[in-house]
Design an enzyme around this catalytic site. Sequence first.
Site, mmCIF file in Angstrom:
data_model
loop_
_atom_site.group_PDB
_atom_site.id
_atom_site.type_symbol
_atom_site.label_atom_id
_atom_site.label_comp_id
_atom_site.label_asym_id
_atom_site.label_seq_id
_atom_site.Cartn_x
_atom_site.Cartn_y
_atom_site.Cartn_z
ATOM 1 C CD GLU A 150 -4.106 -6.095 2.080
ATOM 2 O OE1 GLU A 150 -4.970 -5.441 2.709
ATOM 3 O OE2 GLU A 150 -2.893 -5.963 2.233
ATOM 4 C CD GLU A 155 -3.049 -1.096 2.178
ATOM 5 O OE1 GLU A 155 -2.815 -0.516 3.237
ATOM 6 O OE2 GLU A 155 -4.143 -1.632 1.923
HETATM 7 C C1 BGP Z 1 -4.645 -3.049 4.611
HETATM 8 C C2 BGP Z 1 -3.350 -3.637 5.093
HETATM 9 C C3 BGP Z 1 -3.473 -4.915 5.841
HETATM 10 C C4 BGP Z 1 -4.766 -5.056 6.566
HETATM 11 C C5 BGP Z 1 -5.977 -4.585 5.842
HETATM 12 C C6 BGP Z 1 -7.234 -4.539 6.673
HETATM 13 O O1 BGP Z 1 -4.587 -1.675 4.667
HETATM 14 O O2 BGP Z 1 -2.455 -3.866 4.044
HETATM 15 O O3 BGP Z 1 -2.321 -5.115 6.584
HETATM 16 O O4 BGP Z 1 -4.808 -5.421 7.804
HETATM 17 O O5 BGP Z 1 -5.770 -3.305 5.329
HETATM 18 O O6 BGP Z 1 -7.111 -3.513 7.601
HETATM 19 P P1 BGP Z 1 -7.498 -3.678 9.099
HETATM 20 O O7 BGP Z 1 -6.679 -4.832 9.593
HETATM 21 O O8 BGP Z 1 -7.146 -2.422 9.756
HETATM 22 O O9 BGP Z 1 -8.935 -3.980 9.129
#
Ligand code: BGP
Length: 479
Positions: free
Chosen positions: A377, A183
């Site tokens: 993701e 990201e």
């Molecule tokens: C993204 C990241 C992840 C992740 C996901 C969900 O921004 O790359 O590492 O965890 O988001 O976010 P969260 O865990 O805060 O719900």
Amino acid sequence: MTNYQFPEGFLWGGATAANQVEGAYLEDGKGMNLADVMPGGKVRLNVISKPGFDFKIDTEKYTYPNHDAIDFYHRYAEDIALFAELGFKTYRMSIAWSRIFPKGNELEPNEEGLAFYDRVFDECLKHGIEPVVTISHYEMPLYLITEYGGWRNREVISFFERYAIILFNRYKNKVKYWLTFNEINGATHLPIMSLGFSPATEDVRLQESFQGLHHQFVASSLAVKACHEIIPGSQIGCMLIYMPVYAYDCNPQNVLHAMKEEQVFNYICGDVHVRGEYPAFSKRFFRENGINIKMEEGDLETLKQYPVDFISLSYYMSRTEKKELTEAEKASGNLIAGVKNPHLQASDWGWEIDPTGLRIGLNQLYDRYRVPLFVVENGLGAYDTVEEDGSINDDYRINYLREHIKAMGEAIEDGVELMGYTAWGCIDLVSMSTGEMSKRYGLIYVDKYDDGSGTLERKKKKSFYWYKNVIATNGKELE
Ligand code: BGP
């Protein structure tokens, strides 16, 4: 049955990051990293983003869920066997930089750290699962943060390059797909996670973030170069947090504002990685915002010479923007607050759910760059309940994933070249933004709770069986 034509060899799978699953934070020579000093709970991002945060552990005040996480470090074989049962073609994971270089600036790597990932890759390959590896996912070695000032410091480029070269040489027969920085474009909003520092004042946030980003761009190009030289046939991509930006209405001022947000947030990073140059609009944006990036001779040539092979992206939400916001309008619960979109529902954490935004985003990215895309993701963080009979009936998660997979099917129909899809947090893990276990994304439940209790037992959720069938039918059966 759907008519979606997911390509043959489409990389279906799941995704995690080292710091959110491994635990074993001091084992086998691993050094401390950023995630090790991030407290659990909703205070997390505020605490670590405060200028003056001392990067120390304070167990009197906070808990540190990443220290043990879900103990993937010791249970990886069991977990990968479950991924194999799901039919995963691929597993996106990351390497903890501080397992390989505990401080970050050493000349020699830590053999025990390297050996751990050998075991993990061997286990994946044994099951026919192709690893996709993020080199840096929000876990910079702490020493580089406290002693060097994170990515502010140009010297970090050479530490990263050395780290990447060690990985490529060591795993060249095991890993073909690599991602550089997780990201990367989130850096301007959350510099601490991406760049390992927090600007002292709001005035210098953009200047310092873009300077740090420039260092990462150069580091990324050097990694692309090394990857191609060391691993013939390898593919290396950048990773963007992709949020298409909508104008709140057709007021041209709002449309213009949304366009600018889109350019700055999504396209500066995309352009440098793929086109190998800063976009035309960046000149004016930098000038008007007092941003002056210090570059060295040869930097721009390096960026031009070594663009990435593909773009990978996370997709959780779109953003809606309006030029002038009233106080009441400010509160969207999204990661980057814009205005609330009245057409969308939000998750329990306030993230607006917008499958169509994924189709829009994939079209935008493919139109602009014409390189393959990879959704690495996507998923729903939600509260799960274990029923008396032990079942976990997460229909809400199935619905979320189904609608996003449909959006990808439509995008492919629109002409987008899509390599794969890895559902985020395929196994429950520690949330990045809140350090909670209760914000669950998994197809696999892990018996672990916010207070640190739990047996760590793994259980299959309803979504496990559903996703298994999606993969088995290559996206034809989504019900
Ligand atoms: C993204 C990241 C992840 C992740 C996901 C969900 O921004 O790359 O590492 O965890 O988001 O976010 P969260 O865990 O805060 O719900």
